[in-house]
Design an enzyme around this catalytic site. Structure first.
Site, short mmCIF file in Angstrom:
data_model
loop_
_atom_site.label_atom_id
_atom_site.label_comp_id
_atom_site.label_asym_id
_atom_site.label_seq_id
_atom_site.Cartn_x
_atom_site.Cartn_y
_atom_site.Cartn_z
N ASP A 1 -9.36 -2.45 2.81
CA ASP A 1 -9.22 -1.89 4.32
C ASP A 1 -10.17 -2.35 5.27
O ASP A 1 -10.06 -2.15 6.38
CB ASP A 1 -9.55 -0.34 4.15
N ASP B 1 0.91 -1.16 -0.03
CA ASP B 1 0.07 -0.13 0.03
C ASP B 1 0.84 1.14 0.03
O ASP B 1 0.50 1.97 -0.73
CB ASP B 1 -0.82 0.09 1.08
#
Length: 553
Positions: A426, A350
């Protein structure tokens, strides 16, 4: 694990929130009586700081040149544009080239009319350092709405109202994410208890079938999965135009399946519609048949109306929640070691694709942002808004986010709707750790201590994400805050309970004790009495025949 699951899950990582700079064009038409209107524009705030209100802004007379593209100074050589605002077409050359010509001709404001969507301006203008003229995009159809003609004067100015620091859409996203993670972890715990409970009549085939519905990640498959994530993201970066439709099709199928699994778990105890219909040597309950038809219809409705932004976000969020729930319940981490490897590698993934790739790509935009917002194509400095703002726009977006409209944003009524976004990754990635904690609670008979602790840590991580988002006023990679919060909290609880080794290795810790407990509960009181008598008789027989006597039952 089916191919469609592999294709979808590699896309479930964080999609960075896109903040297109939107403002308003205030138009005053000098007629009897005068009329005033606001139109949506996009601009670059680093190029053109705008006032927060039109009351103290400078107005310019608007010159309609929307039949020209202004790629050459000769196009307006015989037109007086001095101290005026001009509107031209977005064609043939970059907006910065148009601005340079307009500024040299004496214009004070440049509006570029777009027929194919409302773009926003990026920060790369190294070859045009001397530009000072305000630049903005406007929809071509709104230029036509102004009905400009030589008999009436139109004056315009640009302004950008203050956006509230806190928007309630953030609270809605917080509640959705925490609810989904908590419910997914709890459902995974129920599935674990069901797997541990012996099948009625000792049907081992039924028990193995239940376990086959789940997929367990090993450390090796975790590493392979992250590699696939990187490859898939790069493929999307280079071939977005074609792959986006593949992803939409796969999401349609996966969301319909997930919705069916979630709803079937709810209706399984309802005593109606259990009669079965048979076809091709297979049978299905009537209620499951109608439920499958309903789920397919919901998914197809989303596909057909996926760009109707005023309401379709509700359906996408519902499908997204069920999608995440099904994955958290289905994908299982075998131990905390695999969780650490997965969350750690995805955190690096990420951060790299959000913060590091801007130093590698030629246009200075991160690969994650480019994929999340859609490609900019061959438009030089131009890229399009998060949501297509024309009914016929084909700028598709990946359907892997929870979307909630910003409730206090001026653009909701004048501009295209603006959304707060949270990527499915997420929710799912930390949710896998929460699910593992709940299954560890089940196997080690530790009540809900690990589950509650990890869920609270996830909520704290989301709060930190939103605080940094508000302070920095830019999209954040949520895993940067969620991964440390959940991993550190889970490790601390295991250390305090002196179970860190069991928690790290997973596997069959205290499984036999729990299985015996569950199996004993499955027997009737008479079965228990008979079992005790048999054990007593065996003990007596063994005593009479010596220490090495045996008894066959």
């Amino acid at each position: 694990m089916g191919p469609s699951r592999w294709i979808v899950i590699v896309l479930l990582l964080h999609c960075t929130q896109i903040h297109a700079k939107q403002g308003l064009l205030h138009v005053i038409a000098e007629q009897n009586p005068p009329s005033e209107n606001d139109y949506c524009i996009t601009y670059n705030s680093t190029w053109t700081p705008l006032p927060t209100s039109f009351s103290n802004a400078t107005y310019y007379e608007l010159k309609d040149l929307s039949s020209l593209s202004l790629c050459s100074a000769s196009e307006i050589s015989h037109t007086d544009v001095t101290d005026k605002a001009i509107v031209v077409l977005m064609e043939n050359c970059s907006i910065l080239a148009k601005a340079a010509i307009a500024q040299r001709s004496g214009a004070k404001l440049l509006l570029v009319a777009s027929k194919i969507g409302l773009p926003f301006l990026k920060d790369n203008r190294s070859d045009y350092q001397d530009l000072t003229i305000p630049i903005a995009y406007i929809r071509y159809r709104e230029v036509m709405d102004m009905k400009m003609n030589p008999e009436r004067s139109v004056k315009v100015t640009l302004y950008s109202p203050v956006v509230p620091t806190f928007d309630y859409s953030i609270l809605v996203i917080f509640l959705i994410s925490v609810f989904t993670v908590a419910l997914g972890g709890y459902w995974s715990g129920l599935s674990e208890m069901e797997d541990l409970r012996p099948s009625p009549g000792g049907d081992e085939m039924e028990g193995s079938k239940k376990k086959d519905d789940n997929v367990t990640f090993t450390p090796l498959t975790v590493i392979l999965f992250v590699v696939i994530c990187c490859v898939m993201l790069l493929l999307l970066y280079f071939f977005y135009k074609w792959l986006v439709y593949v992803i939409i099709a796969v999401f349609c199928l996966a969301s319909a399946s997930s919705l069916f699994n979630c709803l079937s778990a709810i209706i399984q105890n309802i005593p109606y519609g259990r009669c079965r219909i048979s076809c091709c040597n297979k049978s299905i309950e009537v209620r499951h048949f109608f439920l499958a038809a309903f789920c397919i219809a919901v998914s197809l409705t989303w596909v057909v109306f996926r760009n109707e932004d005023r309401w379709i976000w509700i359906l996408q969020d519902i499908l997204g929640i069920t999608f995440c729930l099904n994955f958290i319940k289905t994908l299982r981490m075998p131990n905390f070691k695999a969780c650490v490897i997965l969350l750690g590698l995805l955190l690096l993934y990420d951060v790299f694709f959000v913060f590091i790739t801007p130093f590698i790509t030629k246009d200075g935009v991160s690969i994650m942002v480019e994929v999340a917002s859609g490609p900019s194509g061959n438009k030089n400095e131009e890229s399009y808004l998060e949501v297509p703002d024309e009914p016929y726009s084909t700028n598709e977006k990946l359907p892997v986010v929870i979307r909630v409209p910003r409730l206090e944003y001026f653009a909701v009524t004048v501009c295209q709707m603006s959304f707060s976004l949270l990527g499915f990754g997420d929710i799912i990635v930390p949710g896998l750790l929460v699910a593992y904690c709940r299954r560890f609670d089940v196997r080690s008979s530790s009540s809900f201590i690990y589950f509650f602790s990890c869920t609270i840590a996830y909520a704290i991580g989301m709060v930190l994400t939103f605080i940094v988002l508000i302070l920095m006023k830019m999209g954040q990679p949520a895993l940067l805050y969620l991964v440390p919060c959940t991993l550190i909290t889970s490790s601390f609880v295991a250390w305090r309970r002196k179970e860190i080794k069991k928690f790290w290795n997973g596997g069959g810790y205290e499984e036999n004790t729990y299985l015996n407990k569950v199996r004993m509960e499955a027997y009737s009181a008479a079965d228990v009495d008979n079992f005790i008598k048999q054990q007593k008789g065996t003990h007596d027989l063994s005593h009479n025949n010596g220490a090495h006597g045996q008894c066959c039952h």
